[in-house]
Design a protein around this motif. Structure first.
Motif, PDB file in Angstrom:
ATOM      1  N   LYS A 154       0.802  -1.220   0.000  1.00 17.22           N
ATOM      2  CA  LYS A 154       0.000   0.000   0.000  1.00 17.22           C
ATOM      3  C   LYS A 154       0.837   1.275   0.000  1.00 17.22           C
ATOM      4  N   THR A 195      -4.862   7.378   8.239  1.00 12.54           N
ATOM      5  CA  THR A 195      -5.698   8.471   7.733  1.00 12.54           C
ATOM      6  C   THR A 195      -6.564   8.999   8.869  1.00 12.54           C
ATOM      7  N   GLN A 247      -9.459   9.744  11.197  1.00 12.93           N
ATOM      8  CA  GLN A 247     -10.660   8.955  11.460  1.00 12.93           C
ATOM      9  C   GLN A 247     -11.872   9.596  10.773  1.00 12.93           C
ATOM     10  N   ARG A 294     -12.397   9.475   7.533  1.00 19.21           N
ATOM     11  CA  ARG A 294     -12.091   9.735   6.131  1.00 19.21           C
ATOM     12  C   ARG A 294     -11.658   8.457   5.430  1.00 19.21           C
ATOM     13  N   LYS A 295     -11.859   8.407   4.128  1.00 15.03           N
ATOM     14  CA  LYS A 295     -11.469   7.252   3.349  1.00 15.03           C
ATOM     15  C   LYS A 295      -9.952   7.192   3.221  1.00 15.03           C
ATOM     16  N   GLN A 296      -9.393   6.004   3.391  1.00 17.37           N
ATOM     17  CA  GLN A 296      -7.950   5.846   3.262  1.00 17.37           C
ATOM     18  C   GLN A 296      -7.490   6.275   1.863  1.00 17.37           C
ATOM     19  N   SER A 303      -7.535   9.228   0.802  1.00 17.52           N
ATOM     20  CA  SER A 303      -8.244  10.447   0.404  1.00 17.52           C
ATOM     21  C   SER A 303      -7.446  11.666   0.857  1.00 17.52           C
ATOM     22  N   GLY A 357      -8.414  13.213   3.996  1.00 20.72           N
ATOM     23  CA  GLY A 357      -8.064  12.482   5.209  1.00 20.72           C
ATOM     24  C   GLY A 357      -6.612  12.619   5.603  1.00 20.72           C
TER      25      GLY A 357
END
Length: 417
Positions: free
Chosen positions: A74, A328, A330, A332-334, A336, A339
């Motif tokens: 990732k 990221t 809390q 929020r979309k990883q 993003s 975030g």
């Protein structure tokens, strides 16, 4: 009161002031009608903090909880937005860097000579190679507290003793290799290979990562200082080293800590090194404390309660607080941009650019070094040459250090500092 107890108290008292939502959940109190028949989970998490000592006054200026990191597959997606490593120790160090840079920005904007923690360096102090415009106040020393032994080499004896069979595991043949002559050990595997660089995480079934253990990263900080690459462009590293590390008594192994951190252990080749320009090898002392963190692995459990790891990480400084999940913010979309954590690489870079801009013409070389297209260009800039020399010496000493810098070709855009 012993020094270790004073330092621990400052961090623990600070944690007690945190909002409830930033702390581990107490799920043991939840009921579902059959709770008397079920195991009740209670979350645990490591806590780490950095305190500033000025005369007899000790103040917590950065603290964090957390115990996870981003898997290797990732990292290319992170793009400077997602934090790679949110173990408490590393998050506390990143939070300290954020706090010091924010202090610098205030001074640059106000043109005041100093704040409580940071000051402008005089023209007579600055040279072509020791160029930073700011410094930590001369009468301040930094100390670190950890509620658990740092993962990696400093915790190996404790980990081994906790096994049902403490016989060292046999190393497989062949060992996994890096570009050095030592193996890249996965977490807590291969117990017989003490003193080695280890990767997070410790679980053998978890996705692989190149993030080095907290023991290894803290060891390196004894040479590079607590400052990140970005912060070291603006703040002199000279007195930004930790003077001591405090651990709870059950988490201290003298043998392990001597081997992991001291100049008589695996770092012996660095003993007495002075690279100049504010960089030198500064081993810290170790204190112990009888105080325990309420959310440690050693918290007392009630009937049918079981410990489970917390999936959230939180950070605090006098200027900010934040909760992180998966690197990221809390909620929020990883991956993003919205975030992006306040301590992520991209926002730290932008903060440094803001400081350099505010300094106007007094530090043109720093501004040029920061105002480039890609983060990789900042890291490879001439002004970081000395720091890179120090890091390379540390990596050569800590055999098996596999670099994790294959995802830095991103631009500084899309977020605010």
């Amino acid at each position: 009161m012993d020094t270790g107890d004073v330092i621990a108290k400052a961090v623990l008292d600070n944690f007690n002031t945190w909002e409830r939502k930033r702390k581990p959940l107490d799920r043991s109190a939840q009921k579902d009608g059959k709770s008397h028949e079920k195991e009740r989970p209670r979350e645990w998490v490591p806590l780490s903090g950095i305190v500033a000592q000025k005369n007899d006054k000790i103040t917590c200026i950065a603290s964090a909880t957390g115990m996870k990191c981003l898997s290797r597959d990732k990292v290319p997606k992170a793009q400077g937005i997602v934090v790679h490593d949110w173990h408490a120790e590393i998050l506390a160090i990143r939070s300290l860097n954020r706090f010091l840079l924010e202090e610098c920005l205030d001074l640059a904007m106000s043109r005041k000579a100093f704040s409580e923690y940071v000051r402008f360096r005089g023209p007579e102090e600055r040279t072509k190679t020791h160029f930073q415009p700011f410094a930590l106040q001369d009468d301040i020393s930094l100390h670190m507290y950890c509620s658990e032994a740092p993962c990696g080499d400093a915790s190996m004896e404790i980990t081994i003793a906790a096994q049902e069979d403490s016989t060292p595991w046999q190393e497989p043949s062949p060992l996994p290799k890096t570009n050095t002559d030592m193996p890249a050990l996965h977490g807590r595997g291969y117990f017989s290979a003490l003193g080695a660089v280890r990767r997070k995480p410790s679980r053998p079934d978890a996705p692989p990562t190149l993030s080095k253990s907290c023991s290894d990263k803290i060891s390196a900080k004894q040479a590079t200082s607590l400052l990140s690459s970005i912060a070291s462009l603006l703040i002199s590293p000279q007195n930004c080293y930790i003077q001591s590390l405090t651990l709870p008594e059950p988490q201290y192994s003298q043998v392990a800590c001597t081997r992991a951190f001291s100049s008589s252990g695996r770092l012996a080749p660095l003993d007495g090194r002075n690279w100049g320009d504010g960089y030198s090898f500064k081993p810290f002392t170790i204190h112990t404390t009888s105080r325990e963190f309420i959310h440690s692995r050693r918290q007392p459990l009630g009937p049918r309660e079981v410990l489970v790891p917390s999936n959230i990480a939180s950070l605090w400084t006098p200027r900010t607080s934040e909760t992180i999940i998966g690197g990221t913010q809390q909620g929020r979309k990883q991956f993003s941009i919205k975030g992006a954590s306040s301590v992520c690489k991209r926002r730290t870079w932008l903060l440094a650019v803001s400081i350099a801009d505010a300094l106007c013409s007094s530090s043109p070389a720093i501004l040029r070094s920061l105002k480039v297209d890609r983060y990789a260009e900042v890291k490879s800039g001439d002004l970081l040459r000395k720091r890179k020399e120090v890091k390379n010496n540390v990596r050569d000493t800590l055999k098996g250090w596999q670099r994790n810098d294959d995802a830095e070709e991103w631009a500084c855009s899309g977020v605010e500092a």
